[in-house]
Design an enzyme around this catalytic site. Structure first.
Site, PDB file in Angstrom:
ATOM      1  N   TYR A   1      14.702 -21.572 -36.592  1.00  0.00           N
ATOM      2  CA  TYR A   1      13.428 -22.288 -36.740  1.00  0.00           C
ATOM      3  C   TYR A   1      12.935 -22.796 -35.384  1.00  0.00           C
ATOM      4  O   TYR A   1      11.767 -22.610 -35.024  1.00  0.00           O
ATOM      5  CB  TYR A   1      13.596 -23.458 -37.714  1.00  0.00           C
ATOM      6  CG  TYR A   1      12.333 -24.286 -37.860  1.00  0.00           C
ATOM      7  CD1 TYR A   1      11.221 -23.769 -38.517  1.00  0.00           C
ATOM      8  CD2 TYR A   1      12.253 -25.575 -37.328  1.00  0.00           C
ATOM      9  CE1 TYR A   1      10.053 -24.517 -38.644  1.00  0.00           C
ATOM     10  CE2 TYR A   1      11.095 -26.322 -37.461  1.00  0.00           C
ATOM     11  CZ  TYR A   1      10.006 -25.795 -38.120  1.00  0.00           C
ATOM     12  OH  TYR A   1       8.835 -26.540 -38.230  1.00  0.00           O
TER      13      TYR A   1
ATOM     14  N   LYS B   1       9.391 -21.767 -33.168  1.00  0.00           N
ATOM     15  CA  LYS B   1       8.389 -22.725 -32.699  1.00  0.00           C
ATOM     16  C   LYS B   1       8.260 -22.704 -31.175  1.00  0.00           C
ATOM     17  O   LYS B   1       7.171 -22.937 -30.628  1.00  0.00           O
ATOM     18  CB  LYS B   1       8.746 -24.135 -33.197  1.00  0.00           C
ATOM     19  CG  LYS B   1       8.620 -24.281 -34.716  1.00  0.00           C
ATOM     20  CD  LYS B   1       7.200 -23.974 -35.171  1.00  0.00           C
ATOM     21  CE  LYS B   1       7.000 -24.116 -36.654  1.00  0.00           C
ATOM     22  NZ  LYS B   1       5.611 -23.860 -37.088  1.00  0.00           N
TER      23      LYS B   1
ATOM     24  N   THR C   1       6.051 -32.996 -46.096  1.00  0.00           N
ATOM     25  CA  THR C   1       5.593 -31.803 -46.801  1.00  0.00           C
ATOM     26  C   THR C   1       6.790 -31.072 -47.404  1.00  0.00           C
ATOM     27  O   THR C   1       7.947 -31.432 -47.175  1.00  0.00           O
ATOM     28  CB  THR C   1       4.864 -30.826 -45.854  1.00  0.00           C
ATOM     29  OG1 THR C   1       5.816 -30.237 -44.958  1.00  0.00           O
ATOM     30  CG2 THR C   1       3.778 -31.544 -45.057  1.00  0.00           C
TER      31      THR C   1
END
Length: 325
Positions: free
Chosen positions: A205, A209, A242
């Site tokens: 991850y 990014k 989220t």
């Protein structure tokens, strides 16, 4: 060695998270200034049916934009469109299917959009997955790298001609790419971009990014060199409550719940900097920035290394089948 390859990315990612939470504890969320109306302009938001993507799409539509929500969940996307219309938005919203984990889908989507003859003034590369178990895309790429990065890399390049035609020297088209503070803890192994040697969801991850920031800077350099009316900026939303955090391990999930209400940003707050980058007059003709909480911020040192930017761009073109222009 294997254990270190798993533990170090995890430690780096959570240290980045702690730093962000401390900042958010003592600093208010960025408040959007009054934004100019956007009638006649077209925006595309990937992953725009939920979370920060939805808040971005909703706000841009409220400014009068025609917003295309691109995503792989049709029912959810159509519900998002209905909600925006039910709110009496000045603009228009529609949903188009796009699976960023499939290069074939990205190509089909881009061609279908072009065939409609619409302009494109704003592209928000927002969609992403986080900390998922080891999986591959349709094309055999590691999922974080393939969906978060390569899908957006190809999409942006395929739509670049439309963005160029839509922009004007005094009113540029804008590319806004959602990165994360986790990029500070990311590493980029050009010999193992697919994390095949030793898989770590935290490392994968963070790498995706980091790749998005490197891509943004290289893209802006190319756009500026060509003198075209398009800008590219990367955005860091902070830590936002989220569904992305659904894949946290049990201990982290337990720790997150009491912290979320106190320290995490809401999706609307998390989207504010992306909305600002997409429509703020203060950023007209401004590109190559890393924006956090409404301000230009220094990204990781490696992101400014031109040779790393160039090497990743070249390898990305090879992986998605584009000429290195």
């Amino acid at each position: 060695m294997w254990l270190l390859s798993v533990i170090l990315p995890l430690v780096r990612l959570y240290l980045c998270g702690v730093k962000v939470l401390i900042y958010q504890l003592f600093n208010k969320s960025f408040t959007l200034p009054v934004l100019p109306r956007q009638h006649g302009r077209v925006a595309m938001v990937t992953g725009g049916s939920r979370g920060m993507g939805f808040e971005t799409a909703r706000h841009l539509a409220s400014l009068g934009m025609h917003v295309v929500i691109a995503g792989n969940e049709e029912e959810e996307g159509l519900a998002a469109v209905k909600k925006i219309h039910d709110e009496g938005s000045e603009g228009k919203a529609e949903f188009l299917f796009l699976d960023l984990a499939s290069l074939k889908s990205v190509r089909q989507f881009s061609q279908e959009f072009k065939d409609r003859g619409l302009s494109l003034h704003v592209l928000v590369n927002n969609a992403g997955v986080m900390l998922v178990p080891e999986r591959k895309t349709e094309d055999g790429f590691e999922l974080h790298f393939g969906l978060n990065y390569l899908g957006h890399f190809l999409l942006t390049n395929l739509l670049l001609d439309v963005l160029k035609k839509s922009g004007k020297q005094d009113h540029c088209s804008r590319i806004v790419t959602m990165s994360s503070a986790t990029h500070y803890g990311g590493t980029l192994d050009m010999n193992d971009l697919q994390s095949r040697t030793c898989y770590s969801s935290h490392g994968a991850y963070s790498q995706s990014k980091l790749a998005l920031v490197l891509f943004t800077y290289r893209l802006q350099e190319k756009l500026a060199a060509g003198g075209v009316p398009v800008t590219a900026n990367a955005v860091d939303p902070g830590m936002v409550d989220t569904a992305l955090y659904d894949n946290l391990c049990g201990v982290a999930q337990a720790a997150k719940k009491p912290l979320a209400n106190l320290l995490f940003r809401t999706p609307a707050e998390g989207a504010s900097t992306a909305i600002y980058a997409a429509a703020g007059s203060q950023l007209e003709a401004t590109g190559g920035c890393y924006l956090y909480n409404g301000r230009k911020t220094q990204s990781a040192d490696i992101t400014y290394e031109a040779d790393v930017q160039a090497a990743l761009w070249k390898r990305s073109c090879e992986l998605v089948g584009l000429q290195d222009a």
